[in-house]
Scaffold this active site. Structure first.
Site, PDB file in Angstrom:
ATOM      1  N   HIS A 128      17.601  53.569 -22.942  1.00  0.00           N
ATOM      2  CA  HIS A 128      18.159  52.284 -23.387  1.00  0.00           C
ATOM      3  C   HIS A 128      17.342  51.089 -22.919  1.00  0.00           C
ATOM      4  O   HIS A 128      17.538  49.969 -23.392  1.00  0.00           O
ATOM      5  CB  HIS A 128      19.596  52.171 -22.884  1.00  0.00           C
ATOM      6  CG  HIS A 128      20.460  51.300 -23.724  1.00  0.00           C
ATOM      7  ND1 HIS A 128      20.032  50.652 -24.853  1.00  0.00           N
ATOM      8  CD2 HIS A 128      21.754  50.953 -23.597  1.00  0.00           C
ATOM      9  CE1 HIS A 128      21.006  49.958 -25.374  1.00  0.00           C
ATOM     10  NE2 HIS A 128      22.066  50.116 -24.635  1.00  0.00           N
ATOM     11  N   ASP A 147      16.285  50.564 -28.866  1.00  0.00           N
ATOM     12  CA  ASP A 147      17.603  50.040 -29.209  1.00  0.00           C
ATOM     13  C   ASP A 147      18.289  50.958 -30.212  1.00  0.00           C
ATOM     14  O   ASP A 147      17.656  51.816 -30.835  1.00  0.00           O
ATOM     15  CB  ASP A 147      17.511  48.603 -29.736  1.00  0.00           C
ATOM     16  CG  ASP A 147      16.732  48.526 -31.048  1.00  0.00           C
ATOM     17  OD1 ASP A 147      15.902  47.620 -31.163  1.00  0.00           O
ATOM     18  OD2 ASP A 147      16.960  49.364 -31.948  1.00  0.00           O
TER      19      ASP A 147
END
Lengths: 440, 321
Positions: A410, A414
């Site tokens: 993360h 995205d």
């Protein structure tokens, strides 16, 4: 008790052993070592009584050793002769639990007393006794001992096989039929026949890696999240319909035979993944040590889980972006053979850029496979399942559905990127012809 | 404490099942499904983790009436469950985390599991918890017990499950586990060995949360394997775990929870078999009734009271309701 007809050459004599009606062997079934240095247990419950018929794997009794509750299951088929311990008594490991009259002549069990027939005499039973198990215990497959043996020899669980006999009994034909139809996806890890592939050696063009410094928003996220050792994962999963792939593979199978290459679904999935990675190269990047840079790797070295006798190993197939599906299949076969011999080389283990984990994602709402640093993404591929789905005309048809679960780092990936990548891969796999249109 | 079990030098694959199901019956059913049906050979070993609503769980061969205050439990809305593994009786609620480590019988090693769990907790939280010979986890005083263990072995597969008290209501725990029939029952059932003292992590680590403990346990479990998937189970999905709902129903059933108790005599005068009163010299009118239903009527009969003679039976029966 069973009567058997025994064909003896004339002139042979029994050596003084007196027969009643049966040639049954009385086998003492001993309490095997439970492990953990335990010498004795307490008898808690009997599941059988004298005179009961038992089959291999039926429950015999419950014993307990302090914290461990152990169910003892039968190793033999036969009839319970006598129970040797009362509930509540202490049983020493190695002592006899029950004596079982086994009426099955072909038996790997040590027999307490063997009827003293002359060695050269084959005993031909009049008919194989059909000792059927008590199918009433919840969910247990019903089958005769002979059928169970065939299943066991082929490492099959009877519960996998649908029985066509009476009461859902699994018959010998059911097992043999099943053996001819093992679902393709689950045979990934079985070693293929040792054929060296006649596919021509591949010439690889060395590509350029691109180094991109980590900037701005991403860097700020990194600073705030990277204190812990955990890579912040987020997951995304989707169902992919394999119906077109099933057809494609059917068409390509005979070509594979000619080439001596076993074509499973994985090489097709790997190539499609590589095509999709070309459109979303950030998923094929690696994070450098200090998290200063993201290295967009030119090579698609795709890692796969290979099951070996020594455990699970994750080697990679190099340069999938420059190889055909056949070349990838040949490489995969080689890795599987090497894995079976535990001879996978270290260069095959190093340098992976993206991982496809085909050991399956099961159960629950979603699975989050764990990413291998310095990679930034991983996909987990579930089993092929035939499930009812609606087609374009609202008719229900049996679809081949496979769940793909993705996880990504993360800090650098995205959600939109992963979603688009997954959708593209889904398009490729559901419409293989689309891959042909990408040819240059 | 050294483990005598085989050490697996190759770390394979594993899966963590993080169950968010609320009731003990769902969680035990999930555990049973995984124990019986999960493909250990190709998918590797499993650790299941869960917490549930307040529950008393007793071992497979135990007598619930001897182990808990069953009346209090039903009044307080606390679940009562029998599990499939051996060992003693525990109370757990949201302040407790349950772990179940499922492997082949060969790889089953409770001391090894307890060692990595204790080390993980100690290095993260600064505690000094150690495993004992009885497979408990205790604080350094050797008295306060924070974790109890039980195990099950069938057909070459095994699980080791344990409780881990993080931050529970210990007064509630004690009330649940105090049976009014202690000392009055004769039976072959396994009796719990009560801990010298009850311990929980919050005693030595103020403010500790279940989430922190779970994270540490997940990380340290995953580190032992090359690949580790985490599967979150929000509900018992029959398509993912075929047959699990039938297992859950069985765990909830009266038959499993009460009828399965080994037979016992109460006060030397009442015989209960398969959950039903076979005969009672003091209350013959209750013969044939399920003991759990008429249990309140046996209070007041002290252990020292001998069974009245047959001629007195009618007088005794008319005494009270």
């Amino acid at each position: 008790m069973l009567l058997r007809s025994l064909f003896l050459p004339s002139g042979l004599q029994f050596r003084g052993f007196h027969y009643s009606a049966s040639l049954a062997k009385l086998v003492p079934f001993k309490l095997a070592d439970i492990g953990e240095g335990i010498a004795e247990v307490e008898m808690k419950e009997w599941y059988v009584k004298e005179g009961d018929k038992v089959s291999q794997f039926d429950n015999i009794c419950e014993v307990q050793s302090d914290k461990a509750a152990v169910t003892i299951t039968s190793r033999f088929d036969g009839v319970v002769k006598n129970l040797l311990h009362d509930v509540g008594s202490i049983v020493k490991v190695g002592s006899v639990l029950v004596n079982i009259d086994t009426d099955d002549a072909v038996d790997d069990a040590p027999s307490a007393e063997s009827p003293s027939q002359a060695e050269s005499t084959p005993s031909t039973p009049a008919s194989t006794p059909s000792t059927v198990t008590h199918g009433s215990t919840s969910g247990k497959a019903i089958a005769t001992p002979a059928v169970r043996r065939i299943a066991m020899e082929n490492n099959l669980k009877l519960s996998q096989i649908s029985g066509t006999g009476k009461d859902g009994r699994v018959l010998k034909e059911d097992v043999l039929r099943f053996l001819g139809q093992i679902p393709p996806a689950s045979s990934e890890s079985t070693p293929t026949k040792p054929a060296s592939s006649p596919v021509a050696p591949v010439t690889i063009v060395k590509g350029e890696d691109k180094v991109v410094p980590v900037r701005g928003y991403t860097r700020a996220m990194v600073k705030s999240m990277s204190e812990s050792l955990k890579i912040p994962h987020f997951g995304y999963d989707d169902e992919i319909y394999f119906d077109q792939l099933v057809k494609l593979r059917g068409q390509l199978k005979h070509i594979g035979k000619e080439k001596g290459v076993k074509l499973s679904y994985m090489p097709i999935i790997i190539k499609a993944t590589s095509l999709a990675l070309s459109k979303y190269p950030i998923l094929n990047s690696s994070i450098d040590g200090n998290f200063d840079n993201l290295i967009y790797k030119a090579a698609h070295n795709i890692c796969l889980a290979i099951d070996t006798p020594g455990g699970l190993v994750v080697p990679n197939i190099k340069h999938c972006e420059q190889k055909t599906i056949w070349e990838i299949a040949a490489d995969l076969n080689k890795l599987q053979e090497a894995g079976a011999k535990q001879a996978i080389k270290s260069e095959d283990l190093a340098g992976g850029t993206f991982t496809l984990s085909n050991i399956g994602a099961i159960g629950g709402t979603y699975a989050i496979p764990i990413i291998f640093p310095p990679q930034v993404a991983i996909g987990a591929i579930g089993k092929i399942q035939k499930l009812p789905r609606y087609d374009a005309h609202d008719n229900v048809y049996p679809a081949h559905v496979v769940k793909f679960s993705w996880a990504a780092d993360h800090r650098v990936i995205d959600g939109a990127t992963i979603a688009r990548f997954s959708n593209l891969l889904k398009d490729y796999l559901e419409n293989p012809a689309l891959m042909a249109t990408e040819l240059r | 404490m050294t483990s005598t079990c085989a050490t697996s030098t190759v770390k394979k694959a594993a899966t963590i099942f993080w169950s968010k199901c609320g009731s003990i019956f769902e969680n035990l059913a999930l555990e049973e499904w995984i124990f019986r049906r999960h493909d250990l050979d190709s998918l590797g070993e499993v650790m299941i983790a869960w917490s549930n609503t307040p529950t008393v769980v007793y071992g497979r061969h135990q007598n619930p009436f001897l182990e808990a205050n069953t009346e209090f439990l039903s009044v307080a809305g606390i679940d009562l469950a029998r599990r499939h593994s051996g060992g003693g009786t525990v109370f757990h609620g949201h302040g407790n985390i349950n772990l179940s480590i499922v492997t082949t019988h060969k790889n089953h090693c409770r001391p090894r599991n307890l060692t990595w769990i204790a080390e993980a907790l100690n290095s993260e939280f600064g505690t000094k918890i150690t495993p004992t010979k009885r497979d408990d986890l205790v604080f350094p005083d050797g008295e306060r017990k924070v974790s109890g263990t039980a195990a099950r072995i069938v057909k070459g597969r095994a699980y080791h499950h344990l409780t881990l008290l993080v931050d529970e209501d210990l007064d509630l725990l004690r009330a649940c586990l105090k049976s009014p029939f202690r000392g009055r029952v004769k039976t072959n059932a396994t009796e719990s060995v009560p801990a010298k003292a009850i311990g929980q992590l919050s005693q030595d680590v103020p403010g500790i949360k279940i989430d922190d403990v779970r994270d540490v346990l997940f990380q340290n479990f995953a580190l032992q394997y090359e690949t580790c998937n985490i599967v979150v189970v929000n509900a018992l999905d029959e398509s993912a775990f075929p047959g699990v709902n039938a297992t859950e129903a069985e765990l909830r059933s009266w038959d499993w929870r009460f009828a399965k108790s080994p037979k016992f005599t109460l006060d030397g005068s009442t015989l209960v078999e398969n959950g039903l009163i076979t005969s009672s010299a003091v209350r013959p009118d209750l013969a044939g009734r399920p003991f759990d239903e008429v249990l309140p009527q046996f209070h007041g009969w002290a252990a020292s009271q001998t069974a009245p003679l047959k001629s007195d039976a009618s007088a005794a029966g008319s005494r009270d309701t």
